[in-house]
Design a protein around this motif. Structure first.
Motif: not given
Lengths: 381, 66
Positions: A296, A299-300, A302, B12, B15, B19, B23, B43, B46-47
């Motif tokens: 995690x 990913x943050x 990135x 995940x 995520x 990303x 990009x 994020x 998830x945390x």
């Protein structure tokens, strides 16, 4: 033999004696009781000994083939019953007993019965390993059939308590020797079947003579064990004693303590294993969470990186546009009368760029003029 | 976030896709900002889920030790 006195050779006479003795049915296939002495086992495998009693002695031999058919043979001083034939050994001129079978006197009858019953029950399949029931791994309640007095019951109770304190033990007392031992043992086993939850039964008796252990060689008990719905562990007599009950039982233990060890696992060991497994489970879960946290975080990082890249791209585009915008604003001074000068299409910002005779272009708000440089001069700062 | 239906593995994966999309050079800036907001929210979820899971595991361990 002729009536006349004739001369014989030693060999002829000896062979006649041998012939007479071996013809006599009373001397063939006879059983003799006596005590063994001078026992020698020859390197050929034959056994030489003397059988004797208070009155006489009898030179005996048992040939290798017969020796090998006996699992164990008595030694010097033991009373035995042998069966065989009288014969003569001409080179030595003596008669001897050729022994085919030998058993210990006294025990012999019981031992014979034991062997016969064992052979019969084995042939019937009562000892079949495939019929043996598996012991429960973690029994909660077990039954014990034994004498209520003596060391055996105490040994078993102590061992069970030490290894597996949470076990429930049901003692079903029985007579373990004497003529009424078999019905008593069978009834004791039956009582345990009425007790709900019993998962396994230990049948135990301490050491004793063959006669003492005899109930455990009785067919009635063997059949009761064979037909018993619960697994049975037998622990009868000493380590070296094997009874019919041991052969029929699902497991045979060499001692009462060994039977208790066989019946239950060591609780302390199980707890240690469980704790180890719980620890491993916690560790792997914590490792998993740790690993996912890293993912995690990654990913943050990135996400931010990708946005910052876009941001700096946008800034670059913006400054490019700003330059273009400023260039566009150059038209304003022209309206106020300023001009700008080009040499070969390039802007001139310093007269030092020019020399005499250069063709230059001057841009006005609404047009341009072409002229030739006569001279140049820089301002002094 | 609905913790009964939340799936860490699905989150995940989202995520990772976010990303990758950011990009790509062809994407415009507004779209990037939107994706960044979306990703930041995932994020956070998830945390939160990991924190709750860890707390639950601690409680289970403590209960077992009692």
């Amino acid at each position: 033999m002729p009536a006349e006195k004739t001369e014989y050779s030693v060999g002829e006479l000896t062979h006649y004696i041998k012939f007479r003795l071996e013809q006599d049915e009373n001397l063939q296939s006879v059983s003799v009781t006596g005590e063994i002495s001078n026992l020698t086992r020859h390197s050929s495998g034959h056994l030489y000994f003397t059988l004797k009693d208070e009155m006489a002695s009898l030179t005996s031999v048992m040939f290798k083939g017969n020796v090998m058919q006996h699992a164990s043979l008595p030694g010097n001083g033991e009373k035995v019953v042998v069966t065989g034939d009288i014969s003569v050994y001409p080179p030595r001129g003596n008669y001897q007993f050729i022994v085919r079978t030998m058993r210990r006197a006294g025990l012999g009858d019981l031992h014979q019965q034991f062997l016969e019953l064992k052979a019969r029950l084995e042939a019937e399949g009562l000892f079949d390993p495939a019929r043996k029931k598996a012991l429960p791994r973690f029994p909660r309640k077990i039954g014990l059939v034994t004498s209520p007095t003596g060391a055996v019951i105490q040994d078993i109770i102590n061992t069970l308590r030490r290894r597996y304190p949470h076990l429930e033990l049901v003692v079903s007392p029985a007579k373990v020797q004497g003529s009424d031992a078999v019905p008593s043992l069978v009834m004791a086993m039956g009582r345990l079947l009425k007790e709900p939850g019993v998962e396994l039964v230990i049948l135990a008796r301490g050491g004793g003579s063959l006669e003492d252990l005899w109930p455990f060689n009785e067919e009635g008990l063997a059949r009761a064990i064979y037909g018993y719905p619960l697994p049975v562990i037998s622990a009868i007599g000493h380590e070296t004693d094997f009874t019919i009950a041991d052969f029929v039982a699902d497991k045979r233990a060499s001692t009462p303590t060994a039977a208790a060890e066989m019946a239950v696992p060591e609780e302390r060991e199980i707890r240690e294993q469980l704790n180890g497994a719980a620890q491993a489970l916690q560790n792997s879960l914590q490792y998993f969470i740790h690993y996912r946290r890293q993912m995690v975080d990654d990913y943050q990082r990135r996400l931010s990186q990708a946005l910052e890249n876009k941001l700096s791209q946008a800034r670059q585009e913006l400054s490019l546009l700003e330059v273009k915008l400023q260039a566009a604003d150059m038209r304003k001074p022209l309206a106020q009368g300023f001009t700008y000068t080009l040499l070969n299409g390039q802007p001139v910002t310093d007269p030092a760029q020019l020399k005499e005779g250069d063709q230059i272009e001057t841009i006005f708000q609404r047009g341009k003029a072409r002229s030739t440089v006569e001279s140049t001069q820089s301002f002094e700062n | 976030m609905d913790s009964s239906t939340f799936s860490l593995e699905t989150a995940l994966n989202q995520l990772r896709e976010t990303v990758e999309k950011m990009q790509m050079s062809s994407l415009n800036f507004d779209e990037n900002i939107r994706l960044f907001r979306e990703g930041t929210e995932i994020v956070k979820n998830c945390r939160k889920y990991l924190d709750e899971s860890e707390l639950m595991i601690r409680q289970l361990i403590d209960e077992e030790k009692k």
